[in-house]
Design a protein around this motif. Sequence first.
Motif, PDB file in Angstrom:
ATOM      1  N   ARG A   1       0.801  -1.267   0.019  1.00  0.00           N
ATOM      2  CA  ARG A   1       0.042  -0.025  -0.121  1.00  0.00           C
ATOM      3  C   ARG A   1       0.882   1.445  -0.091  1.00  0.00           C
ATOM      4  O   ARG A   1       0.502   2.239  -0.590  1.00  0.00           O
ATOM      5  CB  ARG A   1      -0.992  -0.072   1.137  1.00  0.00           C
ATOM      6  CG  ARG A   1      -1.985  -0.903   1.293  1.00  0.00           C
ATOM      7  CD  ARG A   1      -2.530  -1.150   2.451  1.00  0.00           C
ATOM      8  NE  ARG A   1      -3.697  -2.095   2.469  1.00  0.00           N
ATOM      9  CZ  ARG A   1      -4.132  -2.643   3.745  1.00  0.00           C
ATOM     10  NH1 ARG A   1      -3.793  -2.360   4.863  1.00  0.00           N
ATOM     11  NH2 ARG A   1      -4.868  -3.898   3.488  1.00  0.00           N
TER      12      ARG A   1
ATOM     13  N   ALA B   1       2.224   1.462  -3.483  1.00  0.00           N
ATOM     14  CA  ALA B   1       1.096   2.251  -4.163  1.00  0.00           C
ATOM     15  C   ALA B   1       0.581   3.316  -4.187  1.00  0.00           C
ATOM     16  O   ALA B   1       0.301   4.262  -4.987  1.00  0.00           O
ATOM     17  CB  ALA B   1      -0.177   1.233  -4.119  1.00  0.00           C
ATOM     18  N   GLY B   2       0.941   4.083  -2.602  1.00  0.00           N
ATOM     19  CA  GLY B   2       0.623   5.370  -2.692  1.00  0.00           C
ATOM     20  C   GLY B   2       1.576   6.337  -3.251  1.00  0.00           C
ATOM     21  O   GLY B   2       1.315   7.428  -3.737  1.00  0.00           O
ATOM     22  N   LYS B   3       2.839   5.770  -3.342  1.00  0.00           N
ATOM     23  CA  LYS B   3       4.179   6.514  -3.808  1.00  0.00           C
ATOM     24  C   LYS B   3       3.607   6.579  -5.430  1.00  0.00           C
ATOM     25  O   LYS B   3       3.749   7.792  -5.904  1.00  0.00           O
ATOM     26  CB  LYS B   3       5.542   6.116  -3.718  1.00  0.00           C
ATOM     27  CG  LYS B   3       5.806   6.124  -2.175  1.00  0.00           C
ATOM     28  CD  LYS B   3       7.111   5.430  -1.875  1.00  0.00           C
ATOM     29  CE  LYS B   3       7.487   5.658  -0.568  1.00  0.00           C
ATOM     30  NZ  LYS B   3       8.944   5.010  -0.381  1.00  0.00           N
ATOM     31  N   TYR B   4       3.383   5.622  -6.034  1.00  0.00           N
ATOM     32  CA  TYR B   4       3.006   5.628  -7.225  1.00  0.00           C
ATOM     33  C   TYR B   4       1.694   6.436  -7.758  1.00  0.00           C
ATOM     34  O   TYR B   4       1.737   7.253  -8.746  1.00  0.00           O
ATOM     35  CB  TYR B   4       2.731   4.161  -7.786  1.00  0.00           C
ATOM     36  CG  TYR B   4       2.326   3.969  -9.155  1.00  0.00           C
ATOM     37  CD1 TYR B   4       3.392   4.105 -10.319  1.00  0.00           C
ATOM     38  CD2 TYR B   4       1.151   3.707  -9.869  1.00  0.00           C
ATOM     39  CE1 TYR B   4       3.143   3.923 -11.734  1.00  0.00           C
ATOM     40  CE2 TYR B   4       0.678   3.615 -11.026  1.00  0.00           C
ATOM     41  CZ  TYR B   4       1.904   3.676 -12.007  1.00  0.00           C
ATOM     42  OH  TYR B   4       1.527   3.628 -13.541  1.00  0.00           O
ATOM     43  N   ALA B   5       0.686   6.547  -6.862  1.00  0.00           N
ATOM     44  CA  ALA B   5      -0.431   7.351  -6.980  1.00  0.00           C
ATOM     45  C   ALA B   5      -0.042   8.677  -7.174  1.00  0.00           C
ATOM     46  O   ALA B   5      -0.582   9.443  -7.668  1.00  0.00           O
ATOM     47  CB  ALA B   5      -1.517   6.851  -5.972  1.00  0.00           C
ATOM     48  N   LYS B   6       0.760   9.069  -5.975  1.00  0.00           N
ATOM     49  CA  LYS B   6       1.269  10.441  -5.909  1.00  0.00           C
ATOM     50  C   LYS B   6       1.884  11.026  -7.391  1.00  0.00           C
ATOM     51  O   LYS B   6       1.891  12.281  -7.633  1.00  0.00           O
ATOM     52  CB  LYS B   6       2.337  10.843  -4.757  1.00  0.00           C
ATOM     53  CG  LYS B   6       1.455  10.619  -3.411  1.00  0.00           C
ATOM     54  CD  LYS B   6       2.518  10.557  -2.430  1.00  0.00           C
ATOM     55  CE  LYS B   6       1.742  10.518  -1.037  1.00  0.00           C
ATOM     56  NZ  LYS B   6       2.660  10.686   0.181  1.00  0.00           N
ATOM     57  N   LYS B   7       2.918  10.012  -7.909  1.00  0.00           N
ATOM     58  CA  LYS B   7       3.402  10.486  -9.111  1.00  0.00           C
ATOM     59  C   LYS B   7       2.494  10.625 -10.300  1.00  0.00           C
ATOM     60  O   LYS B   7       2.494  11.562 -10.920  1.00  0.00           O
ATOM     61  CB  LYS B   7       4.508   9.332  -9.539  1.00  0.00           C
ATOM     62  CG  LYS B   7       5.519   9.415  -8.574  1.00  0.00           C
ATOM     63  CD  LYS B   7       6.479   8.113  -9.081  1.00  0.00           C
ATOM     64  CE  LYS B   7       7.717   8.042  -8.246  1.00  0.00           C
ATOM     65  NZ  LYS B   7       8.736   6.857  -8.956  1.00  0.00           N
ATOM     66  N   ILE B   8       1.407   9.817 -10.286  1.00  0.00           N
ATOM     67  CA  ILE B   8       0.408  10.193 -11.386  1.00  0.00           C
ATOM     68  C   ILE B   8      -0.513  11.373 -11.255  1.00  0.00           C
ATOM     69  O   ILE B   8      -0.532  11.987 -11.978  1.00  0.00           O
ATOM     70  CB  ILE B   8      -0.776   8.741 -11.442  1.00  0.00           C
ATOM     71  CG1 ILE B   8       0.274   7.762 -12.016  1.00  0.00           C
ATOM     72  CG2 ILE B   8      -1.647   9.229 -12.378  1.00  0.00           C
ATOM     73  CD1 ILE B   8      -0.341   6.272 -11.781  1.00  0.00           C
ATOM     74  N   LYS B   9      -0.761  11.571  -9.986  1.00  0.00           N
ATOM     75  CA  LYS B   9      -1.524  12.812  -9.679  1.00  0.00           C
ATOM     76  C   LYS B   9      -0.584  14.077 -10.108  1.00  0.00           C
ATOM     77  O   LYS B   9      -1.216  15.237 -10.553  1.00  0.00           O
ATOM     78  CB  LYS B   9      -1.834  13.018  -8.248  1.00  0.00           C
ATOM     79  CG  LYS B   9      -3.087  11.942  -7.925  1.00  0.00           C
ATOM     80  CD  LYS B   9      -3.369  11.877  -6.287  1.00  0.00           C
ATOM     81  CE  LYS B   9      -4.295  10.959  -6.041  1.00  0.00           C
ATOM     82  NZ  LYS B   9      -4.886  11.011  -4.595  1.00  0.00           N
TER      83      LYS B   9
ATOM     84  N   LYS C   1      -0.690  14.836 -13.529  1.00  0.00           N
ATOM     85  CA  LYS C   1      -2.105  15.257 -14.159  1.00  0.00           C
ATOM     86  C   LYS C   1      -2.164  16.827 -13.766  1.00  0.00           C
ATOM     87  O   LYS C   1      -2.527  17.663 -14.589  1.00  0.00           O
ATOM     88  CB  LYS C   1      -3.019  14.525 -13.545  1.00  0.00           C
ATOM     89  CG  LYS C   1      -3.482  13.035 -14.036  1.00  0.00           C
ATOM     90  CD  LYS C   1      -4.559  12.359 -13.305  1.00  0.00           C
ATOM     91  CE  LYS C   1      -4.937  11.280 -13.916  1.00  0.00           C
ATOM     92  NZ  LYS C   1      -6.049  10.496 -13.362  1.00  0.00           N
TER      93      LYS C   1
END
Length: 311
Positions: free
Chosen positions: A275, A278-286, A289
């Motif tokens: 998790r 996954a949180g680090k990867y989600a931060k990169k995608i945000k 954007k």
Amino acid sequence: MGKKRKHTETEVPAKKNESAPQRPKRALLGWKDKDEEASTESFSGFRNKEKVLVTCSRRINYRYRHLMLNLVSLLPHCKKDSKVESKSTKGATLNELVELKSGSSCLFFECRKHKDLYLWMVKSPGGPSVKFLVNAVHTMEELKLTGNHLQGSRPLLTFSSNFDKDGHWKLLKEMIIQIFGTPKEHRKSKPYHDHVFVFSIVDDHIWFRNYQISVPHNESDKMVRGGLDKMTLVEVGPRFCLNPIKIFGGSFGGPTLYENPLYISPNQIRAMEKRQKAGKYAKKIKAKKRRKMHELEHPLEPDEFADMWRE
């Protein structure tokens, strides 16, 4: 003429001389007097007949298998058996194996997902039984320590003072004494002590260490005068840490006598790490954007010299 009869004298059995010493009886390994035989028959003391079955589950990791073999070499009163399938019926199977080996205890190493090692310490068939999670495993082959004691010698068991505080630690101490303590006058053991098993509690974990008792000797292999005062401990290995999970009233199950409230399973730890990743990867995608939206909202001014070098 009639035949002459031969005069034969009847043999009279000789009387036994009660005052003469009686001949000793023949024994298996020599002569044994009646007094010795009577003394051995009259002696009825306690004899420790503890036998420990050591086995593991299938698909065990090579590192954990080496740890199990290290413990087999340290316990001369143990009996090794083939691997057992770790399913729901493992309790009944292992109890039968212990009974067939005429044992009273069992150490079962259970490996899951080729990563996690669990140790079952069981008194069969009546219980109790303890399930541990084994961490910080270091075998003798990995450590390459300088200590070297004689194989089969009886160990001294030492415990930290924390074992006398709570009831579950007292129960674990008694089980460890019965399982890891080599019986006196065992046929595979040596009649002296030259190493020490150390069990200490740190952060609610049991840490195991094995030390050789080293006494200085001179060139003629005799102990130096006052050598007992200069005695030192040299670590032999292996090393491992036991995290208690549950204590059951029966053999490989039964009512739960104790449950560790601080225990976290390795699956939960790995899920938390995923998790976080996954949180680090989600931060990169945000962040990507947000950068695109910022570029659309604030476009760059057109460059006057952009078409200068085009044909």
